[in-house]
Design a protein around this motif. Structure first.
Motif, short mmCIF file in Angstrom:
data_model
loop_
_atom_site.label_atom_id
_atom_site.label_comp_id
_atom_site.label_asym_id
_atom_site.label_seq_id
_atom_site.Cartn_x
_atom_site.Cartn_y
_atom_site.Cartn_z
N PRO A 88 0.60 -1.27 0.00
CA PRO A 88 -0.01 0.01 0.06
C PRO A 88 0.98 1.07 0.06
CG PRO A 88 0.06 -1.09 2.13
CD PRO A 88 0.74 -1.90 1.31
N ILE A 89 0.99 2.03 -1.06
CA ILE A 89 1.53 3.37 -1.16
C ILE A 89 3.13 3.13 -0.95
CG2 ILE A 89 1.25 4.38 0.86
CD1 ILE A 89 0.34 6.99 -1.03
N ALA A 90 3.72 1.85 -0.81
CA ALA A 90 4.84 1.68 -0.20
C ALA A 90 6.01 2.20 -1.26
CB ALA A 90 5.25 0.27 -0.18
N LEU A 91 5.83 2.55 -2.48
CA LEU A 91 6.62 2.82 -3.48
C LEU A 91 7.14 4.43 -3.23
CD1 LEU A 91 6.00 1.06 -6.57
CD2 LEU A 91 7.94 0.61 -5.37
N ARG A 141 -8.45 7.84 3.26
CA ARG A 141 -7.04 7.64 2.78
C ARG A 141 -6.55 6.19 3.20
NH1 ARG A 141 -2.61 11.05 2.82
NH2 ARG A 141 -4.00 12.61 3.69
N ARG A 142 -7.15 5.69 4.33
CA ARG A 142 -6.95 4.26 4.50
C ARG A 142 -7.23 3.36 3.47
NH1 ARG A 142 -5.07 4.06 9.51
NH2 ARG A 142 -5.44 5.77 11.15
N LEU A 143 -8.30 3.55 3.05
CA LEU A 143 -8.86 2.50 1.69
C LEU A 143 -8.06 2.54 0.52
CD1 LEU A 143 -12.71 2.65 2.25
CD2 LEU A 143 -11.06 1.06 2.99
N ALA A 144 -7.75 4.14 0.02
CA ALA A 144 -7.03 4.21 -1.05
C ALA A 144 -5.46 3.78 -1.00
CB ALA A 144 -7.10 5.71 -1.31
N GLU A 145 -4.95 4.02 0.16
CA GLU A 145 -3.27 3.73 0.23
C GLU A 145 -3.09 2.38 0.37
OE1 GLU A 145 -1.73 5.70 3.38
OE2 GLU A 145 -1.51 8.01 2.37
N SER A 146 -4.24 1.51 0.38
CA SER A 146 -3.84 -0.04 0.18
C SER A 146 -3.69 -0.35 -1.08
CB SER A 146 -4.84 -0.77 0.95
OG SER A 146 -6.17 -0.44 0.21
N ALA A 147 -3.87 0.52 -2.13
CA ALA A 147 -3.82 0.18 -3.65
C ALA A 147 -3.22 1.04 -4.48
CB ALA A 147 -5.29 -0.21 -4.28
N PHE A 148 -3.23 2.41 -3.81
CA PHE A 148 -2.76 3.43 -4.96
C PHE A 148 -1.71 4.21 -4.13
CE2 PHE A 148 -7.32 2.81 -5.52
CZ PHE A 148 -7.27 2.19 -7.04
N SER A 149 -0.94 4.91 -5.07
CA SER A 149 0.47 5.59 -4.36
C SER A 149 0.16 7.06 -4.86
CB SER A 149 1.61 5.23 -4.95
OG SER A 149 1.94 5.13 -6.31
N SER A 150 -0.47 7.23 -5.77
CA SER A 150 -0.84 8.96 -6.34
C SER A 150 -1.79 8.88 -7.17
CB SER A 150 0.54 9.51 -7.08
OG SER A 150 0.76 8.56 -8.21
N TYR A 151 -2.22 10.09 -7.61
CA TYR A 151 -3.79 10.24 -8.39
C TYR A 151 -3.61 11.13 -9.29
CZ TYR A 151 -4.83 8.09 -3.87
OH TYR A 151 -4.82 7.29 -2.77
N HIS A 152 -4.40 11.08 -10.41
CA HIS A 152 -4.52 12.22 -11.34
C HIS A 152 -6.21 12.78 -11.13
CE1 HIS A 152 -1.02 12.60 -13.62
NE2 HIS A 152 -0.89 11.21 -13.74
N VAL A 153 -6.45 13.99 -11.36
CA VAL A 153 -7.91 14.49 -11.12
C VAL A 153 -8.39 15.00 -12.63
CG1 VAL A 153 -9.38 16.07 -9.93
CG2 VAL A 153 -7.25 15.13 -8.82
N GLN A 192 -1.01 11.63 12.40
CA GLN A 192 -1.66 10.11 12.54
C GLN A 192 -3.08 9.96 12.32
OE1 GLN A 192 0.10 8.63 15.89
NE2 GLN A 192 2.28 8.54 15.09
N MET A 193 -3.89 11.03 12.52
CA MET A 193 -5.23 10.77 12.53
C MET A 193 -5.66 11.35 11.34
SD MET A 193 -5.82 9.39 15.48
CE MET A 193 -7.42 9.31 15.67
N ASP A 194 -5.03 11.68 10.48
CA ASP A 194 -5.50 12.26 9.20
C ASP A 194 -6.09 10.87 8.31
OD1 ASP A 194 -6.13 13.60 6.93
OD2 ASP A 194 -3.91 14.66 6.34
N ASP A 195 -7.26 10.65 8.03
CA ASP A 195 -8.07 9.80 7.47
C ASP A 195 -8.69 10.17 6.02
OD1 ASP A 195 -7.25 7.68 9.26
OD2 ASP A 195 -9.05 7.83 10.47
N ILE A 196 -8.46 11.41 5.67
CA ILE A 196 -8.88 12.07 4.41
C ILE A 196 -8.02 12.52 3.53
CG2 ILE A 196 -10.70 13.55 3.51
CD1 ILE A 196 -11.85 11.28 5.01
N ILE A 197 -8.10 12.27 2.25
CA ILE A 197 -7.32 12.62 1.01
C ILE A 197 -8.26 13.95 0.52
CG2 ILE A 197 -6.29 12.59 -1.12
CD1 ILE A 197 -5.46 9.92 -0.18
N ILE A 250 -3.39 5.74 -9.09
CA ILE A 250 -2.02 5.24 -9.93
C ILE A 250 -1.72 4.00 -9.04
CG2 ILE A 250 -0.14 5.85 -10.89
CD1 ILE A 250 -0.62 8.55 -11.13
N THR A 251 -1.38 2.91 -9.59
CA THR A 251 -1.07 1.59 -8.73
C THR A 251 0.53 1.79 -9.10
OG1 THR A 251 -1.15 0.08 -10.69
CG2 THR A 251 -3.07 0.46 -9.57
N PRO A 252 1.10 0.98 -7.96
CA PRO A 252 2.67 0.78 -8.28
C PRO A 252 3.21 0.54 -9.62
CG PRO A 252 2.10 0.19 -6.08
CD PRO A 252 0.50 0.41 -6.87
#
Length: 718
Positions: free
Chosen positions: A26-29, A253-265, A290-295, A315-317
């Motif tokens: 999750p967003i590790a890269l 944020r928690r749901l998205a970062e498990s699959a995506f590292s960045s985004y396009h709008v 640490q409590m920021d759960d929203i992008i 955007i996936t890795p």
């Protein structure tokens, strides 16, 4: 040589002993700088003895690796976890090894490739000249940090600045590597393997070609079956939030970062037919805490109340784009209208206040005005109306003004978007000419020492200043003030003399507000001075005793302040007196119907005056009640049964009695025939064969008292 030692290590691996990194990153890269083992688990395999390692550093430096199958190719991605390690690996490169899993669960070596970053010439050859992201990648690979000057002192701040530059380079490099496999390959962070077959399981190993003694690292591996990309990823739900010429797009944020590292709008202005990308480069938003759960992505829009369509591309890795569902948002008016001018509040009369104001007519989006009131300059202000006044309104009359409280007014302009334009508050001076309400509920007493207490209900007015008590010795006299100043509480204490012929004292209460306006005087409270002389004793004059009652007559007390009389009774002269009846002062007779026969009773009287003083007990009257004869049986009946027996029945209300049945045959006298206990019928089973038979019944009480014989009933037997 480092390559040979690692090759020797991998050459004897089997499927059962291989370390697999099967867990997605999750967003590790983007953030391996800060975390993480999420890229995969590494097998703790000892390196070749030819290349000694500092085992104390094992675990500090790691490489995460992950793979994905696309059918015609397999994309391999990896990343180091530490910025200095990352910089060193850019120079030395990585050794990529692939092994195939064959049917007998063994593996064979397919190839080994040394992956080095592209040179500048290779970047120019493999990317477009206008590809600014490729240029940024090349700069990250070949650029250098700003060095510490030769004349500058080497301080901790300078060292931390160099470390921060390395950290920033690594973070940006990982984000750009995620955005496209081409950038990942150019920075030696990825590889596209096109020499693959469908359905085959491959094992990929990544080894940094750094000095094993300086950077001891375990072999990182990942397994993949080349069966195609599978179902495409979906972007997490996105919700819009409207602002003034602004639309905010938010997702978890928690749901998205498990699959995506960045985004396009992307945004569409033609109802979702075509979209224009708003982010020229991959966009990320690091967490604030640490409590920021929203992008959140904020987009400025030129026009309010117009629908704009959006979609977020995760955007996936592996450089894949996962579009979200189409989101519709619009900007709304958040600008408050201008405040009113020349606000004025004027007291008309009573509870009426006129509020007037002026307002520029050029303001076109004003929907109306709300008038609010408070008792404090700072508020809170409460609306005086449930619906706004019209946009043409310039005055309002408040009919609920409270004269004894401060009255502050505000007028709030409301536009069509429900934005509020608050005015400054104004104060209204109210002329108060009305006093408080009339005091009520006066009560009081004068005790035997002459102490006086008067109490009454508290007035409800909030501007109440206090009370004054006035008194007189007669209702018709002029009442004079007894209090000094004003009483804050509805309680008045005083003392009066008891040595006076005037037995009564009269009081009234007047309430005053803070403007010294008096209320109407209360109703008159009459208090009686206590009497210390007990009333005279009543005298019993006559009595009549029967077996059911005792009738008494007496001469009441001659004192004029008697309130009531108490009639006392006792059983024997040795027993205590018990109150039999509480009688008014005018009653002189009483009949006691609660006596028992053949018993002794004593009677006496006590007079009680209005002060509660009791007279002496009167001379007692002792009486003896006669023996009571029980009531005889009634309702006697007799019937002949078909079997020639006779059933005799009767009525009697007293329980637990014995009944004696008498019988007479022809002209013979009545004789006691039989008896029953607590029963109301008797069956004669041995009557004469024929002739006239008579029956009668006598009742006998449990204490032995006998009633007279009942009436006679006859039956004829044939």
């Amino acid at each position: 040589m480092k390559v040979n030692s690692y090759t020797h290590l991998l050459g004897r691996a089997t499927v059962q002993s291989l370390p697999f990194a099967l867990r997605p990153l999750p967003i590790a890269l983007c953030f391996l700088l800060f975390a993480s083992s999420a890229w995969g688990q590494q097998k703790k395999t000892a390196v070749s003895p030819k290349t000694p390692m500092d085992t104390s550093l094992l675990g500090k430096y790691r490489v995460g690796v992950m793979t994905k199958s696309f059918g015609d190719s397999v994309v391999v991605r990896w990343a180091p976890n530490q910025s200095s390690f990352f910089r060193q690996a850019l120079k030395s490169g990585y050794l990529l090894t692939r092994r195939s899993v064959i049917d007998n669960k063994t593996t064979k070596l397919d190839f080994q490739e040394t992956i080095l970053p592209w040179t500048l010439e290779e970047w120019l050859k493999n990317t477009a000249r206008r590809d600014t992201l490729a240029a940024a990648c090349a700069q990250l690979v070949h650029g250098k940090n700003t060095p510490i000057g030769a004349t500058e002192a080497v301080t901790l701040d300078k060292i931390l600045e160099q470390q921060n530059q390395n950290d920033l380079r690594m973070m940006v490099a990982l984000v750009l590597a995620d955005s496209h496999p081409r950038y990942a390959r150019g920075m030696a962070l990825g590889w596209v393997d096109k020499k693959v077959k469908k359905g085959v399981q491959y094992l990929y190993y990544v080894i940094p070609l750094t000095d094993p003694q300086t950077y001891p690292v375990e072999v990182a591996a990942s397994s993949v079956v080349n069966d195609g990309p599978g179902a495409p990823l979906k972007m997490v739900p996105v919700r819009p939030e409207s602002g003034e010429h602004l639309i905010k797009l938010k997702w978890n944020r928690r749901l998205a970062e498990s699959a995506f590292s960045s985004y396009h709008v992307e945004r569409s202005t033609d109802g979702g037919k075509t979209f224009r990308r708003l982010t020229k480069r991959p966009w990320i938003q690091p967490p604030a805490d640490q409590m920021d759960d929203i992008i959140q992505y904020a987009d400025s829009v030129p026009q309010n109340y117009r629908n704009y369509h959006y979609r977020i591309l995760g955007i996936t890795p592996f450089g894949e784009l996962a579009p979200s569902e189409m989101i519709v948002g619009m900007g709304v008016d958040k600008t408050p209208p201008p405040s009113v001018e020349q606000l004025n509040a004027k007291h008309l009369n009573g509870a009426k206040v006129s509020v007037t104001w002026k307002y520029p007519t050029a303001t076109g989006d004003v929907a109306g005005f709300v008038v609010a009131k408070a008792t404090n300059l700072e508020g809170p202000f409460s609306p005086l109306i449930t619906e706004p006044l019209g946009p043409a309104a310039r005055e309002f009359t408040d009919t609920t003004a409270i004269p004894y409280l401060p009255n502050y007014y505000k007028v709030i302009a409301v536009d069509t978007a429900r934005n509020l334009g608050h005015s400054l508050p104004v104060y209204c001076i109210i002329k108060d000419g009305k006093g408080p309400s009339k005091p009520k509920g006066l009560q009081g007493y004068i005790d035997s020492t002459g102490f006086v207490r008067v109490v009454w209900d508290m007035n409800p007015e909030p501007d109440l200043m206090g009370y004054r008590v006035v008194s007189a010795n007669d209702r018709k006299h002029v009442f004079t003030v007894d209090t000094k100043g004003y009483l804050a509480l509805p309680v008045y204490n005083d003392s009066v003399t008891l040595n006076t012929l005037t037995r009564k004292k009269y009081f009234r209460v007047i309430a005053y507000d803070k403007n010294y306006n008096p209320s109407e005087a209360s109703d008159i409270l009459e208090l009686i001075r206590p009497d210390k002389i007990a009333p005279t004793t009543p005298v019993i004059r006559d009595y009549v005793v029967s077996d059911t009652s005792v009738a008494l007559s007496w001469a009441p007390s001659s004192s004029d302040d008697v309130a009531y009389q108490l009639l006392l009774r006792r059983g024997k002269s040795s027993e205590r007196w018990v109150e039999l009846a509480k009688l008014t002062k005018d009653i002189s007779t009483y009949t006691d119907k609660t006596i028992k026969g053949s018993a002794e009773y004593g009677y006496a009287l006590v007079a009680v005056d209005e002060a509660g003083l009791r007279s002496e007990t009167s001379f007692p009257l002792n009486v003896q009640t006669p023996r009571i004869t029980p009531q005889k049986v009634n309702g006697i009946k007799a019937i002949v049964n078909p079997d020639n027996t006779v059933l005799v029945s009767w009525n009697y209300a007293v329980p637990n009695c014995r009944f004696v049945v008498y019988r007479a045959v022809e002209k013979e006298p009545f004789l006691s025939y039989d008896s029953v206990y607590d029963n109301r019928q008797y069956q004669d089973k041995r009557p004469p064969a024929k002739g006239i038979v008579q029956y009668a019944v006598r009742v006998i009480y449990p204490d032995g008292l006998e009633a007279s014989l009942s009436s006679v009933v006859k039956v004829a037997l044939k």
